[in-house]
Design an enzyme around this catalytic site. Structure first.
Site, mmCIF file in Angstrom:
data_model
loop_
_atom_site.group_PDB
_atom_site.id
_atom_site.type_symbol
_atom_site.label_atom_id
_atom_site.label_comp_id
_atom_site.label_asym_id
_atom_site.label_seq_id
_atom_site.Cartn_x
_atom_site.Cartn_y
_atom_site.Cartn_z
ATOM 1 N N ARG A 52 -7.473 9.018 -9.317
ATOM 2 C CA ARG A 52 -7.780 9.208 -8.193
ATOM 3 C C ARG A 52 -6.818 9.553 -7.122
ATOM 4 O O ARG A 52 -5.827 8.767 -7.022
ATOM 5 C CB ARG A 52 -8.714 7.871 -7.738
ATOM 6 C CG ARG A 52 -9.289 7.975 -6.273
ATOM 7 C CD ARG A 52 -8.493 7.313 -5.236
ATOM 8 N NE ARG A 52 -9.108 7.085 -4.026
ATOM 9 C CZ ARG A 52 -8.437 7.040 -2.693
ATOM 10 N NH1 ARG A 52 -7.192 7.000 -2.658
ATOM 11 N NH2 ARG A 52 -9.246 7.076 -1.810
ATOM 12 N N THR A 105 1.690 6.938 0.355
ATOM 13 C CA THR A 105 0.777 5.700 0.006
ATOM 14 C C THR A 105 0.496 5.538 -1.533
ATOM 15 O O THR A 105 0.766 6.528 -2.384
ATOM 16 C CB THR A 105 -0.762 6.323 0.366
ATOM 17 O OG1 THR A 105 -1.819 5.168 0.206
ATOM 18 C CG2 THR A 105 -1.478 7.271 -0.273
ATOM 19 N N SER A 151 0.731 -1.171 0.132
ATOM 20 C CA SER A 151 -0.220 -0.019 0.072
ATOM 21 C C SER A 151 0.998 1.380 0.065
ATOM 22 O O SER A 151 0.362 2.387 -0.050
ATOM 23 C CB SER A 151 -0.830 0.136 1.114
ATOM 24 O OG SER A 151 -0.211 -0.045 2.367
ATOM 25 N N GLY A 206 -6.335 10.240 -3.028
ATOM 26 C CA GLY A 206 -6.875 10.308 -1.731
ATOM 27 C C GLY A 206 -6.599 11.500 -0.678
ATOM 28 O O GLY A 206 -6.316 12.489 -1.172
ATOM 29 N N ASP A 207 -6.740 11.025 0.637
ATOM 30 C CA ASP A 207 -6.488 12.131 1.516
ATOM 31 C C ASP A 207 -4.839 12.211 1.854
ATOM 32 O O ASP A 207 -4.617 13.557 2.243
ATOM 33 C CB ASP A 207 -6.937 11.696 2.931
ATOM 34 C CG ASP A 207 -6.787 10.301 3.326
ATOM 35 O OD1 ASP A 207 -6.676 9.363 2.559
ATOM 36 O OD2 ASP A 207 -6.163 10.365 4.506
ATOM 37 N N THR A 210 -5.200 7.219 8.018
ATOM 38 C CA THR A 210 -5.069 6.177 7.234
ATOM 39 C C THR A 210 -6.689 5.528 7.054
ATOM 40 O O THR A 210 -7.377 6.174 7.500
ATOM 41 C CB THR A 210 -4.279 4.864 7.882
ATOM 42 O OG1 THR A 210 -4.108 3.931 6.840
ATOM 43 C CG2 THR A 210 -4.887 4.388 9.141
ATOM 44 N N GLY A 211 -6.768 4.773 5.845
ATOM 45 C CA GLY A 211 -7.792 4.538 5.744
ATOM 46 C C GLY A 211 -8.596 4.959 4.320
ATOM 47 O O GLY A 211 -8.220 5.453 3.464
ATOM 48 N N THR A 248 -1.982 3.151 4.497
ATOM 49 C CA THR A 248 -1.160 4.440 4.415
ATOM 50 C C THR A 248 -0.346 4.270 5.557
ATOM 51 O O THR A 248 -0.740 4.348 6.754
ATOM 52 C CB THR A 248 -2.075 5.699 4.194
ATOM 53 O OG1 THR A 248 -2.945 5.322 3.077
ATOM 54 C CG2 THR A 248 -1.402 6.626 4.290
#
Ligand code: GLY
Length: 336
Positions: free
Chosen positions: A224, A214, A94, A226-227, A247-248, A196
């Site tokens: 895409r 990540t 990841s 992410g955060d 994370t997540g 992450t």
């Protein structure tokens, strides 16, 4: 079930941490930079700094960051070097090398870093470079910008001497090929998977830095993001208050600006633990389908106190503090 895994690594330290005055580690800190002493209930003076805390079981990464801090280097340096250990670990699927690809089979990496001054640098959707955290630092320090994306980020990295490499390992390629056979797009992070890497560190001068790195959601749509590389969501540092990282499932963290929220809650007087719990509860409130995804937060305040909380069981953190490198399972919301 709680899992505690103690790694005592005295060889990396050799530096006393219990103090009787404002000395953290082996170096006397000039009085104007002195870090507040933490006083415990027994009125003993105990230093809790320096400290490194990271998401997931990444003892090798926290050990590297700790080693850097023990050399008297900055929290920023510790974050970069600590995160790079996991980015280079081909077995972690990841982050960095070996990260699971998007649905088209491309490994795209996101990372950001923040220093004690509140400066920030990030790369998003970058391919072929193993160490996005190091490129993010270069964006922060060597460009007039804060985020570089895609090809631009890759070209910038190559111009600095970073090598182009294939990040798709045989194991990750095989996993992607298996996924294609079922080929249903499910934006769910398997909570048992290593995810992450977010890392926060406070150095011997009491200065805080953080990083987040990540390969993002496995089998995501091309493009895409992410955060993790977004300031305030995947990471936020305020050197007066503390830091937080996530994370997540990034979409949920982004919608609630989770890391900034945690730091602001600490500013208002909440402990790192209370702040992490509140940030998770904001997600729960907004997303009734929380059963289907995981988010975990970690936080540290200026005193070196930490907090961690997640929606579901299965989240781990690693903390290197007081000469102990400890992974454990924090408390979580969804107790059945
Ligand atoms: N938290 C990583 C991501 O959603 O990309």
């Amino acid at each position: 079930m709680k899992r505690r895994n103690f790694i005592k690594n005295a060889s990396l330290t050799g530096v006393g941490l219990t103090v009787g005055s404002a000395i953290i580690g082996c170096k006397e800190i000039p009085s104007e930079e002195k870090t507040p002493i933490i006083e415990n209930k027994e009125s003993e003076l105990t230093a809790t700094l320096p400290i490194v805390i990271a998401t997931w079981n990444v003892e090798n990464s926290t050990a590297k960051a700790w080693e850097v801090l023990q050399e008297g280097k900055s929290s920023l340096e510790a974050i970069e070097q600590g995160c790079m250990i996991e980015e280079a670990n081909a077995e972690g699927q990841s982050v960095g090398l070996g990260g699971l690809p998007d649905r088209d089979g491309n490994v795209t990496l996101d990372a950001c870093i923040m220093n004690k001054e509140g400066d920030y640098g990030a790369v998003v959707c970058m391919q072929n470079i193993i160490h996005p955290i190091a490129v993010a630092r270069k964006v922060m320090e060597d460009t007039p910008h804060v985020i570089l994306a895609g090809k631009g980020a890759e070209q910038f990295a190559v111009s600095l001497g970073f090598k182009r490499e294939n990040l798709l390992t045989e194991a990750s390629k095989k996993a992607w090929e298996e996924w294609k056979k079922t080929s249903e797009y499910k934006p769910i992070i398997n909570i048992e998977n290593h995810d992450t890497i977010g890392m926060l560190a406070i150095d011997k001068n009491g200065d805080i830095a953080g990083g987040c790195t990540t390969s993002g959601l496995a089998y995501k749509m091309a493009g895409r993001v992410g955060d993790s590389p977004i300031i305030g969501s995947g990471l936020f540092i305020d050197n007066e208050i503390g830091g937080a990282t996530a994370t997540g499932l990034g979409e949920e963290v982004l919608k609630t600006v989770g890391s900034f929220l945690i730091v602001e809650l600490m500013r208002q007087g909440k402990s790192p633990q209370e702040a992490c719990e509140e940030a998770i509860k904001r997600i729960i409130k907004k997303s009734p389908n929380f059963e289907n995804f995981q988010v975990g937060y970690i936080a540290v305040n200026k005193k070196g106190e930490t907090g961690a909380y997640s929606i579901h069981e299965g989240f781990y953190t690693t903390t290197y503090q007081n000469n102990e490198n400890i992974s454990n399972a924090p408390d979580f919301y969804n107790k059945k």
